[in-house]
Design an enzyme around this catalytic site. Structure first.
Site, PDB file in Angstrom:
ATOM      1  N   ASP A 320     -21.829 103.319-103.920  1.00 32.97           N
ATOM      2  CA  ASP A 320     -21.968 101.999-104.514  1.00 32.97           C
ATOM      3  C   ASP A 320     -22.841 102.026-105.775  1.00 32.97           C
ATOM      4  OD1 ASP A 320     -21.811  99.022-104.343  1.00 32.97           O
ATOM      5  OD2 ASP A 320     -23.984  99.269-104.243  1.00 32.97           O
ATOM      6  N   GLU A 375     -17.943 103.948-107.485  1.00 34.57           N
ATOM      7  CA  GLU A 375     -17.794 102.582-107.971  1.00 34.57           C
ATOM      8  C   GLU A 375     -18.466 102.497-109.332  1.00 34.57           C
ATOM      9  OE1 GLU A 375     -18.857  97.949-107.088  1.00 34.57           O
ATOM     10  OE2 GLU A 375     -20.347  99.504-107.056  1.00 34.57           O
TER      11      GLU A 375
END
Ligand code: NAG
Ligand code: NAG
Ligand code: NAG
Ligand code: NAG
Ligand code: NAG
Length: 655
Positions: A320, A375
Site C-alpha cells: 500500500d 499501489e
C-alpha cells in the site's frame, strides 16, 4: 538516455551494498529477516520465555502483566548492545511457561525524562481490546494446540483474477463478520466466481476500524476483531484447498501515530522506528513515516513480510501507498504527467526505493512464486522490473487510472459524449514490459463520498426496480448492460491481471462507510449485502452470473496471460471498440441507440468464430437477441491492420 540510466544503476549499487552489509553483519539475510523468532517473546524448548526489544532511547524496561500481578518493577529487562533489551523468565515449578497462554502483558518503558510508559511489544502477535476500553492489550498467544495448515500453496496462476476483500464487512449484517464467517460464507462464492486470488485488506491490526486497515498499530498481529490467529490460518488453508491464493494488503508506507497501542514513541523518543519530525510525519494522513535507513527498521519490516509468509502462509503482498514512500513530497499536491524528470532526482527518497528493492529481492529469493503488487499512482518506471535490472522488483502494479476514468465518465458524460479513443487510451496506456492489474472499481471508488459503479449507473432505482417481477426500466436496463460491458472491456484490455472488490461483481449498491463519530458509529454501510444476490427475484444474480462466466471464459482462453491486445477499431461515431487478444475477438457497441448489421470487424487468425460470451444473454439480464449457433467465417480481406475480417451484427446494448 544517460540521465535515466544512471539513477537506476545507482539504485542497484545501493541495493548491493545493503545486501552485502546484511550478509556480513547478522549471520546472513535469512536469519536477519526472521527476527520475529528472536524479538518480542519466544518460548524455548525448556519452556523458559525469552523477551527482547529494541528501545534505544529508554532508560529502563520492565515486563508486567497478569503473570506477576502487574508488578511494575519485579521483572526488568537487561540492556545489551545497540539499544536492545533482554529478559529471560524461567519456567514455573511445574515446568510450564511463566506466562500463560491468552493472558495480558505490557512493556514498561522508563524514559530519560522520568516518565513511565506502558507499551505493547512492536512484535506482539496478538492484541485485543476489551469492550469498554479504547486501548488494545498485548495478549500472550501460545495455544496448546495451534492450527496446522495442511494444504500447500496453489501454483502461481498465469492469469491473476483478484477478489479484493475485507473480512469485517463481508456479511449483510450491521456488525463485524469473522474469519470463520468468511471461510464458510464467502470463500465458496469466490471459488464459484472463478477468482483465483484474494487480496485481503485490514488484516494487520489497526486500532481505528474506520481507517479501513491503513493505520496499523500492531504489525505482526492479525486483527482480533474477526477472531483468533488460528481462525485466520484456517481461512487461508481452506482458500488454498480451493486453489485460491491469498495476498495480504501490507502497509509499510506509514504507521498509526498511536502511542499506547501503536509503534509511535515506543521508547519515549519521537524517532525510534520513524524519522524524527518533520520528515517522520505524513501531513495528510496524520501518521508516522518509517526511517528505512535504520538497521532495526529494516529488520522489523523485512521480518514482518517473512512472518506473514511463514506463519500464515500468505502467497504475496499488495504494498500500500508506494507513491508516498517513493517521493519526499509523498505525492501531495503533485501531478504526474509522465516526464522522466518527475521520477528521478532529489525528490526521490532513495532509502525507500532501496527498501522496496530489498523487500522484493528477499521475497522472490525465499519464495520464488511469491506475488507482489505495487499501489503506485505516479507511474514510476521500472517498478515492475526485476531488481537485477535496477527495477523495484514488483510483479504487478495497480492500473489506478482506469477506475478513475470510469467514475469520471459516469459522473460527467452523457452516453453520446463518451470519448472512445480516450477510453481505449486509458486502458492500454501502460509501460511496456511491466504488468498491470486492471480494475473498473476497487474499495477506493466505493468509499463514502463516492459510490459503486452500479450505484452511479442506477442510483435510487436499485431500491425499487431491480425485481424480475416488474418490467425493466430504461435506467435499470442501461445500468445492467453498461455494468457488464465496462467490466469486460476492463478485463480484456486493461492489464495482465484483473481485480474486483467484494460485492461489486453483482452490482453492489450504495457505498462504504465505517462506524465513526461522524455517522453515529453506524454499521449500516460497513457491510456487503450478499443477501441481494441470493434473492431469486432480483436482478443482482444476473450480474453475478456474468462476472462468473467472464472469469471462466478467461480461465479457458487466458487473455490476461497473453500479450496486450491489438485494437483494430475504436470508432468515435459508432462508439464501437474491437480488439483481439489470445485469439479471442472482443466486440463492444457502446452506442446508446444504434445497432449495426453486417459490420466489418478485423481479425488476425482466419477460420470459424463462435460466440462464447454475450452480455446480451437473458441469463445476464440482456435481451437475448444474438443466435449463439451462428458461425462466423473470416474472409481473406485485410482490414484495420489485421490480415482477415468478417461481418457481424452488433446491437446497441440498451434501448
Ligand atoms: C534514521 O536512521 C539513521 C540510522 O539509524 C539515523 O542516522 C538518522 O538520524 C535517522 N533519521 C532521522 C531523520 O531520524
Ligand atoms: C419503479 O419503482 C417505482 C417506485 O417504487 C415505481 O413507482 C415504478 O412503478 C417502478 N417501475 C416499474 C416499471 O416497475
Ligand atoms: C446522530 O445522532 C444524533 C442524536 O440521536 C442526531 O441528532 C444526529 O443527526 C445523528 N447524526 C447522524 C450523522 O446520523
Ligand atoms: C456477523 C455475521 O456475519 N454473522 C454470521 C456468521 O455466519 C453465520 C452462519 O454461518 C450466521 O448465522 C451469522 O449471523
Ligand atoms: C479458480 C477457479 O475457480 N477457476 C475456475 C474458473 O473457471 C473454470 C471454468 O469453469 C474452472 O474450471 C476453474 O476451476
Amino acid at each position: 538516455r544517460h540521465s535515466i540510466c544512471s539513477p537506476i544503476f545507482y539504485r542497484y549499487e545501493l541495493l548491493q551494498k545493503q545486501l552485502f552489509q546484511l550478509e556480513e553483519a547478522e549471520g546472513g539475510i535469512d536469519l536477519f529477516t526472521r527476527s520475529y523468532r528472536i524479538f518480542g517473546v519466544q518460548r524455548r524448548p525448556d519452556n523458559s520465555l525469552f523477551f527482547k526489544e529494541w528501545a534505544p532511547a529508554a532508560e529502563a524496561l520492565f515486563l508486567t502483566g497478569d503473570f506477576n500481578g502487574w508488578d511494575k518493577f519485579s521483572h526488568p529487562y537487561s540492556k545489551t548492545e545497540f539499544g536492545k533489551w533482554e529478559l529471560i523468565l524461567p519456567p514455573k515449578y511445574d515446568k510450564s511457561p511463566a506466562v500463560d497462554h491468552n493472558t495480558k502483558l505490557k512493556v514498561v518503558v522508563h524514559t530519560k525524562e522520568g516518565q513511565r510508559l506502558y507499551r505493547i511489544s512492536p512484535w506482539a502477535k496478538y492484541v485485543t481490546r476489551e469492550e469498554k476500553s479504547v486501548i488494545y492489550d498485548w495478549i500472550h498467544w501460545d495455544p496448546p494446540q495451534p492450527y496446522i495448515q495442511i494444504h500447500p500453496r496453489p501454483k502461481k496462476p498465469t492469469s491473476l483474477r483478484i477478489y479484493e476483500a475485507h473480512v469485517g464487512i463481508a456479511s449483510p449484517e450491521g456488525k463485524i463478520a469473522s474469519y470463520t464467517n468468511f471461510t464458510i460464507n464467502v470463500l465458496p462464492r469466490i471459488k464459484d466466481l472463478g477468482y483465483n486470488c484474494i487480496q485481503l485488506m485490514a488484516i494487520m491490526e489497526h486500532a481505528y476500524y474506520a481507517s479501513f486497515g491503513y493505520q496499523i498499530t500492531s504489525f505482526f498481529a492479525a486483527s482480533s476483531r474477526y477472531g483468533t490467529p488460528d481462525e485466520l490460518k484456517q481461512m487461508i488453508d481452506v482458500a488454498h484447498s480451493m486453489g485460491i491464493l491469498v495476498l495480504l494488503d501490507v502497509v509499510h508506507s506509514h504507521a498509526s501515530k498511536n502511542t499506547e497501542d501503536g509503534l509511535n514513541r515506543f521508547d519515549g523518543s519521537d524517532s525510534c522506528f520513524f524519522h524524527s519530525p518533520p520528515r517522520g510525519e505524513h501531513s495528510q494522513w496524520g501518521s508516522r513515516l518509517f526511517n528505512y535507513s535504520s538497521w532495526e527498521v529494516l529488520r522489523f519490516l523485512l521480518s514482518n513480510l517473512r512472518w506473514w509468509m511463514e506463519e500464515y502462509c500468505f502467497d504475496g503482498f499488495r504494498f500500500d501507498g508506494i507513491t508516498s514512500m517513493l517521493y519526499h513530497h509523498h505525492g501531495i499536491g503533485t501531478v504526474f504527467t509522465g516526464d522522466y524528470s518527475e521520477y528521478f532526482g532529489l525528490q526521490v527518497d532513495e532509502d525507500s526505493v532501496v527498501y522496496l528493492m530489498l523487500a522484493n529481492h528477499i521475497l522472490h529469493t525465499f519464495y520464488p512464486d511469491c506475488i507482489t503488487v505495487a499501489e503506485d499512482v505516479s507511474g514510476m518506471p521500472a517498478v515492475c522490473r526485476g531488481v537485477q535490472e535496477g527495477g523495484l522488483g514488483f510483479d504487478y502494479r495497480l492500473a489506478m487510472a482506469i477506475p478513475d476514468k470510469w467514475i469520471q465518465i459516469l459522473k460527467e458524460l452523457k452516453d453520446e459524449d463518451w470519448d472512445i479513443g480516450n477510453i481505449v487510451y486509458t486502458l492500454t496506456n501502460r509501460r511496456y514490459g511491466e504488468k498491470c492489474i486492471a480494475y473498473a472499481e476497487s474499495h477506493d471508488q466505493a468509499l463514502v463520498g463516492d459510490k459503486t459503479l452500479a450505484f452511479w449507473l442506477m442510483d435510487k432505482e436499485m431500491y425499487t426496480n431491480m425485481s424480475f417481477l416488474s418490467p425493466m426500466t430504461p435506467i435499470i436496463d442501461r445500468g445492467l448492460q453498461l455494468h457488464k460491458m465496462i467490466r469486460l472491456l476492463t478485463h480484456g484490455l486493461g492489464g495482465e491481471g484483473y481485480l474486483n472488490f467484494m460485492g461489486n461483481e453483482f452490482g453492489h449498491p450504495e457505498w462504504l462507510d465505517f462506524p465513526r463519530e461522524g455517522n453515529n458509529h453506524s454499521y449500516h454501510y460497513a457491510r456487503r449485502q450478499f443477501n441481494l444476490v441470493d434473492m431469486d427475484h432480483l436482478r443482482y444474480c444476473q450480474l453475478y452470473a456474468f462476472d462468473r462466466d467472464m472469469n471462466r471464459t478467461e480461465d479457458k482462453y487466458g487473455w490476461l496471460a497473453a500479450p496486450p491486445a491489438f485494437v483494430s477499431a475504436k470508432h468515435e461515431e459508432d462508439k464501437v471498440i474491437v480488439f483481439d487478444r489470445a485469439n479471442v475477438l472482443f466486440i463492444f457497441n457502446f452506442h446508446h441507440i444504434k445497432s449495426f448489421q453486417d459490420y466489418r470487424v478485423a481479425v488476425e487468425l482466419p477460420g470459424k468464430y463462435k460466440i462464447k460470451l454475450d452480455s446480451d444473454e437473458f441469463q445476464y439480464g440482456g435481451h437475448g437477441r444474438l443466435d449463439h449457433n451462428t458461425e462466423f467465417f473470416t474472409e481473406a480481406q485485410p482490414f484495420n491492420g489485421r490480415s482477415n475480417s468478417m461481418r457481424v451484427n452488433i446491437l446497441t446494448s440498451h434501448f
